[in-house]
Write an enzyme that holds these catalytic residues in place. Sequence first.
Site, PDB file in Angstrom:
ATOM      1  N   GLU A 148      38.988  40.129  46.849  1.00 44.53           N
ATOM      2  CA  GLU A 148      38.702  41.199  45.889  1.00 44.53           C
ATOM      3  C   GLU A 148      37.203  41.317  45.603  1.00 44.53           C
ATOM      4  O   GLU A 148      36.543  40.325  45.298  1.00 44.53           O
ATOM      5  CB  GLU A 148      39.467  40.916  44.592  1.00 44.53           C
TER       6      GLU A 148
ATOM      7  N   LYS B  54      39.327  32.912  40.633  1.00 49.93           N
ATOM      8  CA  LYS B  54      37.975  33.400  40.405  1.00 49.93           C
ATOM      9  C   LYS B  54      36.976  32.530  41.175  1.00 49.93           C
ATOM     10  O   LYS B  54      36.927  31.304  40.984  1.00 49.93           O
ATOM     11  CB  LYS B  54      37.633  33.359  38.922  1.00 49.93           C
TER      12      LYS B  54
ATOM     13  N   LYS C 240      42.171  48.890  36.633  1.00 50.88           N
ATOM     14  CA  LYS C 240      42.235  48.459  35.232  1.00 50.88           C
ATOM     15  C   LYS C 240      42.414  49.710  34.374  1.00 50.88           C
ATOM     16  O   LYS C 240      41.439  50.417  34.093  1.00 50.88           O
ATOM     17  CB  LYS C 240      40.954  47.712  34.841  1.00 50.88           C
TER      18      LYS C 240
ATOM     19  N   ASP D 263      38.991  36.421  44.071  1.00 47.09           N
ATOM     20  CA  ASP D 263      38.176  37.438  43.403  1.00 47.09           C
ATOM     21  C   ASP D 263      36.741  36.969  43.299  1.00 47.09           C
ATOM     22  O   ASP D 263      36.426  36.045  42.541  1.00 47.09           O
ATOM     23  CB  ASP D 263      38.752  37.738  42.018  1.00 47.09           C
TER      24      ASP D 263
ATOM     25  N   ASP E  48      37.507  46.486  43.103  1.00 45.55           N
ATOM     26  CA  ASP E  48      37.831  46.429  41.675  1.00 45.55           C
ATOM     27  C   ASP E  48      36.734  47.122  40.874  1.00 45.55           C
ATOM     28  O   ASP E  48      36.884  48.277  40.464  1.00 45.55           O
ATOM     29  CB  ASP E  48      37.993  44.967  41.249  1.00 45.55           C
TER      30      ASP E  48
END
Length: 340
Positions: A195, A140, A244, A169, A220
């Site tokens: 991402e 992250k 997701k 990400d 995403d």
Amino acid sequence: MSFRFEYHAYRAAFRQPLATAHGVWSEREGLLVRLTDGSGRSALGEIAPLPAWGSETFDAALAFCAALPGMVDEALVRSVPADRPCCRFALETAWDGLQRPASPLPVRQLPMAALLPAGTGAIEAAVRAANRGFTTMKWKVGVGDPASELALLPLLLAHLPAGARLRIDANGAWDLSTARAWLKACEGRPVEFIEQPFPVGHEHPVLQLANEFSTPVALDESVARTDDLRRWLDFGWPGIYVIKPALAGSPRRLLKLLADYEVETVFSSAFETAVGARAALTVAACAERSNRALGFGTIGCFADERLNLPDPGPTLSTKWLARLAPGPLWELSSPVPHAA
């Protein structure tokens, strides 16, 4: 055929707060739904909203559940509106769990990715994950100063085992110059993809970057709901789609859509409890073109272990997934919705 409908609310603290570009996240709130047939058999579904990804809010989901009748049929379940994707996911997975409880999953071994925290703690976490056998890790970023985070990249990559790959990400935190600097730094290095570099609604530079650099770019937040995913599929986005399932809406519709297009997908968690995580992993196991490591490093994220799935480690067996017994989550949630 109709089933009795009930819903409970939950609020659960994370073991460790999660820092992302959307802010620091210390607890999860959502809803569990339960459908029960005339013989007393029941199945659970989970509503785990993430409004920053375009889902309904918790309050909207709560109001939706409060307005439903005490008995629901398949027509109602399959007609939950598109602006309630998490509600649709929960009701459909519970419905299918009662209607097709013995449907076998494809027998597969699915690799799992480890989730690394933002900042310097990512290095120690990567070493621990490597010692457990993980070869794909997700980091992250977009939380601190971009230059300081970028300076950590070579240090982090140096601690990865041979053959391992890193996912980066940004959660939509970058502008074009920052994204270009990161992609330039990733050239020739074991980075699987970048991402969601840009915020939702401002993704237009991604095609330029996809043509300019060899490191793939993934979407995403931009493709969270099935309708959003379809728009990008019809547009012909050539990169990777991070899916997701708990946010996408109808699992049946999602799987059909992915089967109709030849696209690269990565299935990912929305920080669900064991109920939603098991349902989302089941969707991933049924997808035909899903060979990349699953982004479910969130397993084990809750401080109360009873809310977590058992940790499968670096590889998940669908036989193991099918054998998982439902836990006590219904009893741990509240039948009286709390004040939002």
